[in-house]
Design a protein around this motif. Sequence first.
Motif, short mmCIF file in Angstrom:
data_model
loop_
_atom_site.label_atom_id
_atom_site.label_comp_id
_atom_site.label_asym_id
_atom_site.label_seq_id
_atom_site.Cartn_x
_atom_site.Cartn_y
_atom_site.Cartn_z
N ASN A 97 42.68 31.53 18.20
CA ASN A 97 42.38 30.62 19.30
C ASN A 97 41.00 30.84 19.91
N VAL A 98 40.29 31.86 19.45
CA VAL A 98 39.03 32.23 20.08
C VAL A 98 37.99 31.13 19.96
N PHE A 99 37.86 30.51 18.79
CA PHE A 99 36.81 29.52 18.59
C PHE A 99 37.01 28.32 19.51
N ALA A 100 38.23 27.78 19.56
CA ALA A 100 38.48 26.61 20.41
C ALA A 100 38.22 26.95 21.88
N THR A 101 38.53 28.17 22.29
CA THR A 101 38.27 28.59 23.67
C THR A 101 36.77 28.67 23.92
N ALA A 102 36.02 29.17 22.93
CA ALA A 102 34.56 29.23 23.07
C ALA A 102 33.97 27.84 23.24
N VAL A 103 34.49 26.88 22.50
CA VAL A 103 34.00 25.51 22.61
C VAL A 103 34.26 24.97 24.02
N SER A 104 35.49 25.12 24.51
CA SER A 104 35.84 24.56 25.82
C SER A 104 35.04 25.21 26.94
N LEU A 105 34.74 26.50 26.83
CA LEU A 105 33.98 27.19 27.87
C LEU A 105 32.50 26.82 27.86
N ASN A 106 31.99 26.37 26.71
CA ASN A 106 30.57 26.04 26.60
C ASN A 106 30.28 24.58 26.87
N ILE A 107 31.26 23.83 27.31
CA ILE A 107 31.07 22.40 27.52
C ILE A 107 30.37 22.11 28.84
N THR A 108 30.79 22.77 29.91
CA THR A 108 30.38 22.33 31.25
C THR A 108 29.50 23.30 32.02
N HIS A 109 29.23 24.48 31.51
CA HIS A 109 28.44 25.42 32.30
C HIS A 109 27.43 26.13 31.42
N GLY A 110 26.51 26.88 32.07
CA GLY A 110 25.50 27.60 31.30
C GLY A 110 24.64 26.63 30.52
N LYS A 111 24.51 26.86 29.23
CA LYS A 111 23.75 25.96 28.35
C LYS A 111 24.76 25.17 27.53
N PRO A 112 25.07 23.93 27.93
CA PRO A 112 26.14 23.16 27.27
C PRO A 112 25.84 22.92 25.79
N LEU A 113 26.90 22.72 25.03
CA LEU A 113 26.77 22.41 23.61
C LEU A 113 26.18 21.02 23.43
N SER A 114 25.39 20.86 22.38
CA SER A 114 24.85 19.55 22.06
C SER A 114 25.94 18.66 21.47
N HIS A 115 25.64 17.38 21.34
CA HIS A 115 26.62 16.45 20.75
C HIS A 115 26.92 16.84 19.31
N ASP A 116 25.90 17.23 18.56
CA ASP A 116 26.11 17.65 17.16
C ASP A 116 26.97 18.91 17.10
N ASP A 117 26.75 19.84 18.04
CA ASP A 117 27.58 21.05 18.09
C ASP A 117 29.04 20.68 18.31
N ARG A 118 29.28 19.73 19.21
CA ARG A 118 30.65 19.36 19.54
C ARG A 118 31.33 18.61 18.39
N LEU A 119 30.54 17.80 17.67
CA LEU A 119 31.09 17.14 16.48
C LEU A 119 31.50 18.17 15.42
N ALA A 120 30.61 19.15 15.20
CA ALA A 120 30.92 20.19 14.21
C ALA A 120 32.13 21.02 14.66
N GLY A 140 44.82 27.04 31.94
CA GLY A 140 45.91 28.00 31.88
C GLY A 140 45.44 29.33 31.38
N ASN A 141 46.30 30.32 31.46
CA ASN A 141 45.98 31.64 30.96
C ASN A 141 46.08 31.68 29.45
N ALA A 142 45.46 32.67 28.86
CA ALA A 142 45.46 32.78 27.42
C ALA A 142 46.87 32.85 26.89
N GLY A 143 47.13 32.06 25.83
CA GLY A 143 48.43 32.09 25.19
C GLY A 143 49.51 31.35 25.93
N ASP A 144 49.15 30.65 27.04
CA ASP A 144 50.18 29.94 27.81
C ASP A 144 50.77 28.77 27.05
#
Length: 357
Positions: free
Chosen positions: A103-126, A3-7
């Motif tokens: 909301n910026v941090f949670a959005t950064a996490v979701s965007l870094n999950i599937t593309h570019g250089k994905p987050l490690s498992h430890d990053d996602r736990l943190a 969805g769009n931001a703030g939806d």
Amino acid sequence: MRGNAGDLMSDDGGSMPFLTPVLSATTRADVPVDSLLSADSPRTNGLDRAYIDTLVALEDELPPIVVHRPTGRVIDGMHRLAAARVRGDRTISAYLLDMPERNVFATAVSLNITHGKPLSHDDRLAAAARILRESPALSDRYVASVTALSPRTVSRVRRSSVDVAHLNTRIGLDGKRRRADVASVASGRLRAVEVIRQRPEASLREIARLAGISLGTAHDVKKRLLLGMDPVPQGSGAAAERAREPRSEPRPETRIAEAPSLRDARERLDRLRKDPALRLSQSGRFLLRGFAVHDLDATVWAKLAATIPPHCADGITQLARECADVWTRFAEQVEREAQAGEAGQAEPAGGRSRPGV
């Protein structure tokens, strides 16, 4: 959910972090490199210099980054921004998102999950631990969808974090707030069992609505019934709470009815496979391959149904019924052709010939 931001808003009107924004519907512009602020990054080990060098070596334009328009802070793309600075680029293409800063941090996490250089498992736990600290009302499934962890893992993170507030209500993926105490969890699951028993054809959305539970919980209850398991998970506290409730009579075991035996169908299919009229013709082999797809035991179908993600259930249900309708119409057409052929053979030699079709 996209969805769009703030939806996405909670049922009490509070803002909630959405999962993944639709970037194609977001403003894109060239932004001066020097005007951008570093991201509030979920990467616990910082930037990967080797990955930056790989991006620097690219001759093509770097993919767009994502920027929080109100503050100029990078949400996603710090490696690309670092590469652009090394290359001496003055501007970089960026999607500009408008959203509450919290909301910026949670959005950064979701965007870094599937593309570019994905987050490690430890990053996602943190990241899960931080999101829970900042938004403890979010359900385990909600946080799991943001961090690409399982709901069970998020639940363990919640229980092990002493600085996460423990609330009696949770906000689910649908934005609705529900009670999270063990008695309410157990009773909701048991209501779902009754709905499934009384209306076995009900969709997951109908079960969730009638039982007052989330779509994910409805999916889990139905999966457990298909596998012959207790609909209330053991060890969660909910099962123990249910065991303490007084009962006037034993509760009848509730299972989803299995499909009729496929033994006769398999025998018919084996006979057809040996028939030269089908086995040696292209159309016959095509038809036999179509039948072979359905040559599965009822337990296999049950286990397969239990693996369907909740958000795909309605589409798969509708498609399966449409496929069943196609086979039914095909069976009726074969019957008509066979009856017409028998009628033609039964006509006297001097009778009228059947008109062509």
